[in-house]
Design an enzyme around this catalytic site. Structure first.
Site, short mmCIF file in Angstrom:
data_model
loop_
_atom_site.label_atom_id
_atom_site.label_comp_id
_atom_site.label_asym_id
_atom_site.label_seq_id
_atom_site.Cartn_x
_atom_site.Cartn_y
_atom_site.Cartn_z
N THR A 82 0.81 -1.22 0.00
CA THR A 82 0.00 0.00 0.00
C THR A 82 0.84 1.27 0.00
O THR A 82 0.28 2.37 -0.08
CB THR A 82 -0.95 0.01 1.22
OG1 THR A 82 -0.20 -0.32 2.41
CG2 THR A 82 -2.07 -1.01 1.04
N SER A 83 2.16 1.14 0.07
CA SER A 83 3.01 2.33 -0.06
C SER A 83 4.41 1.88 -0.43
O SER A 83 4.85 0.78 -0.08
CB SER A 83 3.05 3.14 1.24
OG SER A 83 3.77 4.36 1.06
#
Length: 372
Positions: A82-83
């Site tokens: 997610t990042s």
């Protein structure tokens, strides 16, 4: 990037390793993506860590919304990243397209590891930079690491779709996450004559967009060089409309198959048509593959990924015929010589936003439909 330029000095001066003390490598397996954490603090991994952290590559720093020490407590695991810490070369390309000066006020959407905020702080001064991220843990850790390097931009855990009104107005907004439309809140937070640089993309495809702002909105073109980022997250995701299982749909044989998503140019076109739709390849019980597309308005298309000799069987239901719309745009795209994303642009006003081909006042258009 010019030798001896302020940007080159920034990239050479900032120790990325301080900002990315650990990351995850991934591999695709029959049961899904598998991650392995690599840490600076593990003596056996130190050489491997140095090899990657000081290379021109993006590095995964968050999985399932959790920092790696929480997402992979045993060192390995599965999930969805997610990042990531953006590759230095892409940061350089984006900043070169950004027309910065020492007094430019910048809002960055997507703090991540803090590496991009460090580069921007080095160039314009921390006092002129605001950096936000939807992940409180990422913001907290990046802020502390930036401070250790002597940088102190304004940072906050905040939904990037809302911009950050507390520090507005800005001269520039840069998004290091992907958005399927230009968030309306951004327009009111950028000075006239400012620049918005973001990855306009969704689950189908996308490209980098550079907008120039004015009193009536913003307008600009997609950049020649392709780049992609992880989709931006909301604090609360918009709900999916229910699909009426009693509604009668239609089935036809399509000339177009799932390969439309395999090429960056045609995937960009597909994104214009599908917008915020979810796109997934799934397996039926009999082992055959299916392309499933669902939009938040309740529209759905199911397309076989294998041809039956005549084409690809497609079933559609809902208020829009998603695949038929894509077929229509694809035919047009082929007739136009398969143009790349750099021949397209975007117009954004307080009332509407749309992608156009060739000219904002003539030619084909695709409406961008904000969901918030």
């Amino acid at each position: 990037m010019e030798a001896g330029s302020p940007l080159e000095d920034a990239l050479q001066s900032i120790d990325r390793g301080v900002l990315v003390p650990e990351f995850a490598l991934h591999e695709n397996t029959p049961s899904g993506t598998r991650y392995r954490r690599v840490s600076r603090d593990d003596r056996d991994q130190r050489d491997e860590w140095e090899k990657h952290v000081y290379s021109n590559e993006s590095l995964i720093i968050e999985i399932n919304g959790l920092p790696l020490d929480e997402a992979l407590p045993e060192g390995t695991g599965r999930g969805r990243w997610t990042s990531s810490s953006t590759m230095p070369g892409l940061i350089a390309r984006m900043i070169e397209a950004f027309d910065l000066s020492e007094s430019t006020r910048v809002l960055e959407i997507g703090t991540g590891s803090g590496y991009n905020p460090a580069v921007l702080s080095h160039l314009i001064g921390s006092v002129h930079l605001t950096s936000i991220d939807v992940s409180p843990r990422l913001v907290s850790r990046a802020t502390a690491r930036l401070k250790s390097l002597g940088y102190a931009p304004t940072t906050a855990a905040f939904d990037g779709h809302k911009g950050y009104p507390e520090s507005a107005p800005y001269d520039r907004i840069i998004g290091t996450t992907a958005f399927p439309f230009v968030p309306a809140a951004w327009l009111g937070q950028v000075n006239d004559g400012g620049i918005i640089l973001t990855n306009l993309a969704g689950m189908a495809g996308g490209a980098m967009l550079k907008l120039h702002t004015g009193p009536d909105g913003a307008e600009g073109r997609f950049l020649d060089d392709w780049a992609g980022f992880i989709p931006a997250r909301h604090e609360a995701q918009p709900e999916q409309a229910e699909i009426d299982d009693e509604e009668e749909g239609d089935t036809h044989t399509s000339f177009l198959g799932a390969e439309v998503f395999d090429d960056q140019k045609s995937a960009f076109l597909a994104q214009l048509v599908l917008g915020t739709s979810r796109v997934a390849r799934i397996l039926r019980e009999d082992g055959s593959a299916l392309l499933l597309i669902e939009d938040r308005d309740g529209s759905r298309a199911e397309v076989d990924t294998e041809s039956d000799g005549e084409g690809f069987t497609c079933s559609q239901v809902g208020p829009r015929r998603l695949w038929s719309d894509l077929e229509d745009s694809y035919r047009w795209w082929v007739e136009q010589g398969r143009p790349s994303w750099s021949s397209f642009g975007v117009t954004v006003t307080p009332d509407e936003q749309y992608v156009w081909h060739g000219s904002p006042t003539s030619g084909r258009r695709w409406r961008l439909a904000p969901t918030v």
